[in-house]
Scaffold this active site. Structure first.
Site: not given
Length: 321
Positions: A145, A148-149
């Site tokens: 993701c 997300c990261d």
């Protein structure tokens, strides 16, 4: 006779446990069947149990570890009276209410439980490469993701595996942070839409490694590179990346509901637009099991809230009738 409940929630990620919090506070005594730890497709706590730092969930300015966040969800649901069982659902029967839910032997004549309403929160899993050490490297250089990261990989050389719209979208997003992004694709042409291809080809930070597959992860505690192989020539080499994002698709946890609930072509559950209601009265789908677009913990949690409120109103109407 089976135990009949007002609400059974199948799954225990952010969507399922948020639904548990709301239905418990409504005095509906929800039963959460959270899955089993040994099952990669039915992980209690969902995908956040495989995530290290979570910095984009509101309310945690310093960030929080994924498993800790999910434990907080779990304890909050239990505090209000939700019953949580660490078991895997093996079968459901949605042909007539109260609906049958089996735990254990799916061939048993009588279901383990029956429910007047069901909230389905079985999520979706990223399709992985299946290489050694894959699970242990998630959160340590390996991710599924970018939203997300990506922030954690500022000025890194990052690889993205895949050739569809998702892979190119991830690569373009990561180019905001990375020094360089290399897209690794097993073919010599992309499956992505033309507009996504144009964006990637015109991005000076993005390079392509065609006809290539990843065969091994390098590094001890965190990712330090990958071994790759050209599928046409058989030539192998090492790519010194410190981050890699796998973007070859997702698999929704919908096997239990095939032939019983309406699904999209890609296998995700269909719901009434803007709601969580499925095509079966009293059955609601929340989180990533129906979301093939956002796939975020916060949107899953919001969806769980919606499903709980819809279940509560459905049960009220059922009681009045």
């Amino acid at each position: 006779m089976s135990d009949v409940r007002d609400v059974i929630i199948i799954g225990s990620g952010p969507a399922g446990l948020t639904a548990a919090i709301y239905t418990a506070r409504a005095n509906l005594a929800p039963l959460v069947l959270e899955g089993e730890p040994s099952s990669t497709s039915d992980q209690p706590g969902g995908q956040l149990m495989l995530t290290t730092d979570v910095e984009n969930f509101p309310g945690f300015p310093e960030g929080i570890m994924g498993p800790e966040l999910m434990m907080n969800f779990r304890m909050q649901a239990e505090r209000f009276g939700a019953e949580i069982q660490t078991v895997k659902v093996s079968r459901v029967d949605l042909s007539a209410a109260p609906y049958g839910v089996w735990v254990g032997d799916p061939d048993s004549a009588e279901p383990t439980y029956r429910a007047h309403s069901l909230i389905i929160a079985t999520g979706a899993q990223s399709i992985m490469l299946g290489l050694d050490r894959e699970t242990e490297l998630i959160g340590h250089g390996l991710s599924t993701c970018a939203t997300c990261d990506g922030f954690f990989f500022r000025d890194h050389h990052i690889a993205v595996v895949g050739g569809g719209d998702s892979a190119l979208e991830e690569a373009n997003f990561l180019s905001r942070f990375a020094e360089k992004v290399t897209i690794i694709h097993r073919r010599d042409e992309l499956r992505a839409s033309k507009i996504m291809q144009d964006r990637a080809f015109n991005n000076p930070k993005i390079e392509f490694l065609w006809d290539t597959v990843v065969t091994e992860y390098l590094g001890d505690q965190s990712l330090a590179g990958v071994k790759v192989e050209n599928v046409k020539t058989g030539e192998t080499s090492e790519l010194p990346v410190t981050g890699m994002f796998i973007a070859i698709g997702h698999r929704p946890g919908t096997d239990l509901y095939k032939g019983q609930l309406a699904m999209k072509e890609n296998g995700y559950l269909e719901t009434v637009p803007g709601r969580t209601a499925t095509d079966v009265a009293g059955v609601f789908a929340v989180g990533d099991v129906t979301d093939d677009y956002y796939r975020q913990a916060i949107t899953a949690a919001g969806s769980g809230c919606q499903g709980a409120l819809e279940a509560e109103r459905y049960l009220e109407a059922l009681h009045d009738a």
